[in-house]
Design an enzyme around this catalytic site. Structure first.
Site, PDB file in Angstrom:
ATOM      1  N   GLY A 147       2.288 -27.532  -3.747  1.00 32.03           N
ATOM      2  CA  GLY A 147       1.852 -28.806  -4.329  1.00 32.03           C
ATOM      3  C   GLY A 147       3.019 -29.761  -4.526  1.00 32.03           C
ATOM      4  NE  ARG A 173      -3.415 -24.907 -12.817  1.00 31.51           N
ATOM      5  CZ  ARG A 173      -3.035 -24.749 -11.556  1.00 31.51           C
ATOM      6  NH1 ARG A 173      -2.531 -25.782 -10.893  1.00 31.51           N
ATOM      7  NH2 ARG A 173      -3.142 -23.599 -10.954  1.00 31.51           N
ATOM      8  NE  ARG A 266       1.466 -23.923 -11.883  1.00 30.28           N
ATOM      9  CZ  ARG A 266       0.798 -23.600 -10.785  1.00 30.28           C
ATOM     10  NH1 ARG A 266       1.035 -24.206  -9.645  1.00 30.28           N
ATOM     11  NH2 ARG A 266      -0.114 -22.638 -10.812  1.00 30.28           N
ATOM     12  NE  ARG A 277      -3.551 -18.663 -10.476  1.00 30.46           N
ATOM     13  CZ  ARG A 277      -3.857 -19.849  -9.937  1.00 30.46           C
ATOM     14  NH1 ARG A 277      -2.976 -20.492  -9.240  1.00 30.46           N
ATOM     15  NH2 ARG A 277      -5.054 -20.386 -10.092  1.00 30.46           N
TER      16      ARG A 277
HETATM   17  N1  LIG Z   1      12.414 -25.063  -4.992  1.00 37.20           N
HETATM   18  C1  LIG Z   1      12.023 -25.019  -6.238  1.00 37.20           C
HETATM   19  N2  LIG Z   1      12.876 -24.592  -7.199  1.00 37.20           N
HETATM   20  C2  LIG Z   1      12.506 -24.524  -8.503  1.00 37.20           C
HETATM   21  N3  LIG Z   1      11.276 -24.839  -8.951  1.00 37.20           N
HETATM   22  C3  LIG Z   1      10.373 -25.232  -8.047  1.00 37.20           C
HETATM   23  C4  LIG Z   1      10.699 -25.353  -6.656  1.00 37.20           C
HETATM   24  N4  LIG Z   1       9.584 -25.772  -6.011  1.00 37.20           N
HETATM   25  C5  LIG Z   1       8.630 -25.923  -6.940  1.00 37.20           C
HETATM   26  N5  LIG Z   1       9.091 -25.610  -8.149  1.00 37.20           N
HETATM   27  C6  LIG Z   1       8.349 -25.590  -9.418  1.00 37.20           C
HETATM   28  O1  LIG Z   1       7.525 -24.428  -9.390  1.00 37.20           O
HETATM   29  C7  LIG Z   1       6.278 -24.660 -10.035  1.00 37.20           C
HETATM   30  C8  LIG Z   1       5.139 -24.336  -9.085  1.00 37.20           C
HETATM   31  O2  LIG Z   1       5.109 -25.310  -8.062  1.00 37.20           O
HETATM   32  P1  LIG Z   1       3.742 -25.818  -7.481  1.00 37.20           P
HETATM   33  O3  LIG Z   1       2.796 -26.131  -8.575  1.00 37.20           O
HETATM   34  O4  LIG Z   1       4.070 -26.895  -6.529  1.00 37.20           O
HETATM   35  O5  LIG Z   1       3.267 -24.490  -6.722  1.00 37.20           O
HETATM   36  P2  LIG Z   1       2.009 -24.258  -5.785  1.00 37.20           P
HETATM   37  O6  LIG Z   1       2.474 -23.440  -4.655  1.00 37.20           O
HETATM   38  O7  LIG Z   1       1.353 -25.535  -5.474  1.00 37.20           O
HETATM   39  O8  LIG Z   1       1.078 -23.381  -6.738  1.00 37.20           O
HETATM   40  P3  LIG Z   1      -0.522 -23.181  -6.717  1.00 37.20           P
HETATM   41  O9  LIG Z   1      -0.849 -22.517  -5.436  1.00 37.20           O
HETATM   42  O10 LIG Z   1      -0.775 -22.306  -7.904  1.00 37.20           O
HETATM   43  O11 LIG Z   1      -1.156 -24.504  -6.849  1.00 37.20           O
HETATM   44  C9  LIG Z   1       6.298 -26.101 -10.478  1.00 37.20           C
HETATM   45  O12 LIG Z   1       6.606 -26.176 -11.859  1.00 37.20           O
HETATM   46  C10 LIG Z   1       7.410 -26.744  -9.639  1.00 37.20           C
HETATM   47  O13 LIG Z   1       8.027 -27.825 -10.305  1.00 37.20           O
HETATM   48  N1  LIG Z   2      -9.091 -21.179   0.936  1.00 36.98           N
HETATM   49  C1  LIG Z   2      -8.784 -22.200   0.131  1.00 36.98           C
HETATM   50  N2  LIG Z   2      -7.794 -22.083  -0.752  1.00 36.98           N
HETATM   51  C2  LIG Z   2      -7.493 -23.122  -1.523  1.00 36.98           C
HETATM   52  C3  LIG Z   2      -8.212 -24.335  -1.456  1.00 36.98           C
HETATM   53  N3  LIG Z   2      -7.695 -25.205  -2.365  1.00 36.98           N
HETATM   54  C4  LIG Z   2      -6.697 -24.561  -2.969  1.00 36.98           C
HETATM   55  N4  LIG Z   2      -6.576 -23.316  -2.479  1.00 36.98           N
HETATM   56  C5  LIG Z   2      -5.591 -22.305  -2.837  1.00 36.98           C
HETATM   57  O1  LIG Z   2      -5.949 -21.709  -4.055  1.00 36.98           O
HETATM   58  C6  LIG Z   2      -4.778 -21.214  -4.678  1.00 36.98           C
HETATM   59  C7  LIG Z   2      -4.806 -21.526  -6.148  1.00 36.98           C
HETATM   60  O2  LIG Z   2      -4.778 -22.886  -6.372  1.00 36.98           O
HETATM   61  P1  LIG Z   2      -4.663 -23.482  -7.869  1.00 36.98           P
HETATM   62  O3  LIG Z   2      -4.788 -24.955  -7.724  1.00 36.98           O
HETATM   63  O4  LIG Z   2      -5.764 -22.859  -8.667  1.00 36.98           O
HETATM   64  O5  LIG Z   2      -3.311 -23.071  -8.351  1.00 36.98           O
HETATM   65  C8  LIG Z   2      -3.595 -21.824  -3.931  1.00 36.98           C
HETATM   66  O6  LIG Z   2      -3.042 -20.820  -3.116  1.00 36.98           O
HETATM   67  C9  LIG Z   2      -4.221 -22.866  -3.087  1.00 36.98           C
HETATM   68  O7  LIG Z   2      -3.522 -23.027  -1.868  1.00 36.98           O
HETATM   69  C10 LIG Z   2      -9.258 -24.432  -0.491  1.00 36.98           C
HETATM   70  O8  LIG Z   2      -9.934 -25.443  -0.333  1.00 36.98           O
HETATM   71  N5  LIG Z   2      -9.502 -23.339   0.269  1.00 36.98           N
END
Ligand SMILES: Nc1ncnc2c1ncn2[C@@H]1O[C@H](COP(=O)(O)OP(=O)(O)OP(=O)(O)O)[C@@H](O)[C@H]1O
Ligand SMILES: Nc1nc2c(ncn2[C@@H]2O[C@H](COP(=O)(O)O)[C@@H](O)[C@H]2O)c(=O)[nH]1
Length: 401
Positions: A147, A173, A266, A277
């Site tokens: 994200g 959230r 986070r 997770r």
């Molecule tokens: N390279 C990095 N180093 C340190 N912190 C990081 C880095 N990249 C992301 N973060 C932090 O890690 C946390 C998780 O990042 P993010 O929410 O983008 O993960 P995500 O992969 O999208 O998770 P989810 O699948 O649960 O939505 C955030 O607080 C973000 O600021």
């Molecule tokens: N298969 C799919 N996975 C999805 C979709 N949108 C998000 N995601 C994945 O879910 C987890 C958890 O997300 P979170 O927002 O609850 O932290 C993360 O790995 C996303 O990539 C979807 O449309 N299809």
């Protein structure tokens, strides 16, 4: 035994490609493929979209197909041309972004759906001029930074990328907005929509249902932007085996300890959810690295370095990439008065306009030899060219874009 409607016999003698008007003022085309006659045209029941009925000549029966995809709004008429596994529909007098549609009747997607549902299926797909850049699928364990990287990309290139807003049954959230971060949905509603074929992919992730609707991807494509999907590995696998061509990127953490730290820092999940997770993360990383789903693996250790690598593999290293072709093209409106014929992979459109001096006719060629994509999504790779005029003699080839 059903009865073929009276209009079929007479009107088939007319020009079925270009449609015919019925006594009630609606316009229909008939396309015969084997024993099936696809009757396509404005519905008599007052609905606003183009309807499809099929008459099976061998059974002498009407078939009411399951229709997937967004139906095109009905127009003042249309032409229909059969192309191997789909019917090209050219809407008369429609705006440039609404004039070319495909009704898929025997594509891989339609055959898959027929097998799954056990009914006759047809699927609508809108035609897009040019080749929009492929969507980007980004996967990786929860907390790895997907994200964060996507937000950086959208912030730096707001007119280039659009985010595919997924559906989820999990609760929002604190800062998350419905329709922006996710479409937050009831489980029963989402399950019904999955059954109705509205989803490109869906999966149960960390105990909740998540999915990408066909519309979520189409909205981005319609805005002329490159679509980014943030989905889990199961979803990526489904998209990989779908007809949506995409670039697949897997984001890996530098270590499990660092992943846990990021998830905890986070502060959006309960202890129980964090543990769930983290348990799932090990299997996801294993699959992400070993399966043939992903084209690229990115290690997100230093955020800035990882972001630079992401930009580079999307062709954004150093200079700004060109606007997707589809956004710049297609500013040509097919007039109400036109007729259509087909020569090999080329559709010749004869646009007739009455000028003051004399009637002039313009010939447009629609090249359908390099079609890409299709339902459940847009059909790309179309190309328009002006090829001549009857009034002034043939002019040289000229691209309309
Ligand atoms: N390279 C990095 N180093 C340190 N912190 C990081 C880095 N990249 C992301 N973060 C932090 O890690 C946390 C998780 O990042 P993010 O929410 O983008 O993960 P995500 O992969 O999208 O998770 P989810 O699948 O649960 O939505 C955030 O607080 C973000 O600021
Ligand atoms: N298969 C799919 N996975 C999805 C979709 N949108 C998000 N995601 C994945 O879910 C987890 C958890 O997300 P979170 O927002 O609850 O932290 C993360 O790995 C996303 O990539 C979807 O449309 N299809």
């Amino acid at each position: 035994m059903g009865e073929a409607p009276a209009f079929l016999v007479d009107d088939l003698q007319n020009e079925p490609l270009n449609g015919f008007e019925l006594k009630n003022g609606t316009c229909k085309t008939i396309t015969t493929i084997g024993n099936k006659m696809y009757v396509i045209g404005g519905a008599d029941d007052g609905t606003l979209s183009i309807e499809v009925q099929i008459f099976d000549r061998s059974l002498g029966e009407w078939i009411h197909p399951t229709v997937h995809g967004t139906k095109p709004l009905s127009s003042k008429g249309h032409s229909a041309v059969f192309l191997n596994d789909r019917i090209l529909i050219l809407k008369k007098g429609a705006k440039s972004d609404d004039q070319i549609w495909f009704l898929e009747v025997d594509t891989q997607y339609v055959r898959q759906q027929q097998k799954q549902l056990g009914t006759e299926v047809v699927a609508w797909s809108k035609g897009v001029i040019g080749n929009a850049e492929k969507p980007v699928v980004i996967s990786g364990p929860s907390g790895v930074g997907k994200g964060t990287l996507i937000s950086m990309l959208m912030k730096e290139f707001p007119s280039m990328f659009g985010f595919s807003v997924s559906h989820t049954t999990r609760a929002p959230r604190g800062m998350e907005k419905d329709g922006v971060h996710y479409h937050f949905t009831e489980k029963s509603v989402m399950e019904k929509e999955i059954k109705d074929g509205k989803f490109l992919e869906f999966a149960s992730v960390h105990g909740n249902l998540y999915g990408t609707s066909v519309e979520a991807v189409e909205v981005v494509a319609d805005a002329g932007k490159r679509c980014i999907l943030d989905i889990d590995v199961q979803g990526a696998r489904s998209v990989r085996s779908s007809s949506l061509e995409a670039v697949f990127i897997f984001v890996c953490p530098p270590s499990m300890e660092e992943l846990e730290k990021r998830l905890r820092d986070r502060g959006t999940e309960t202890e129980e959810q964090i543990l769930k997770r983290l348990r799932n993360a090990a299997a996801e990383i294993e699959q992400g690295k070993s399966s043939n789903i992903f084209d690229f693996i990115l290690y997100n250790d230093n955020l800035e370095e990882c972001y630079e690598k992401l930009k580079k593999l999307l062709g954004l290293g150093g200079c700004v990439a060109a606007t997707p072709k589809s956004a710049a093209l297609g500013e040509f409106n097919l007039p109400l008065d036109h007729s259509v014929s087909k020569i090999d992979d080329k559709i010749i459109i004869n646009c007739i306009s009455s000028g003051l001096e004399k009637e002039s006719k313009n010939l447009i060629m629609l090249d359908v030899s390099a079609l890409k994509g299709g339902a459940p999504g847009r059909t790309r790779g179309l190309d328009f060219q002006a090829i001549g005029s009857f009034s002034d003699g043939l002019i040289g080839m000229e691209r309309l874009s």
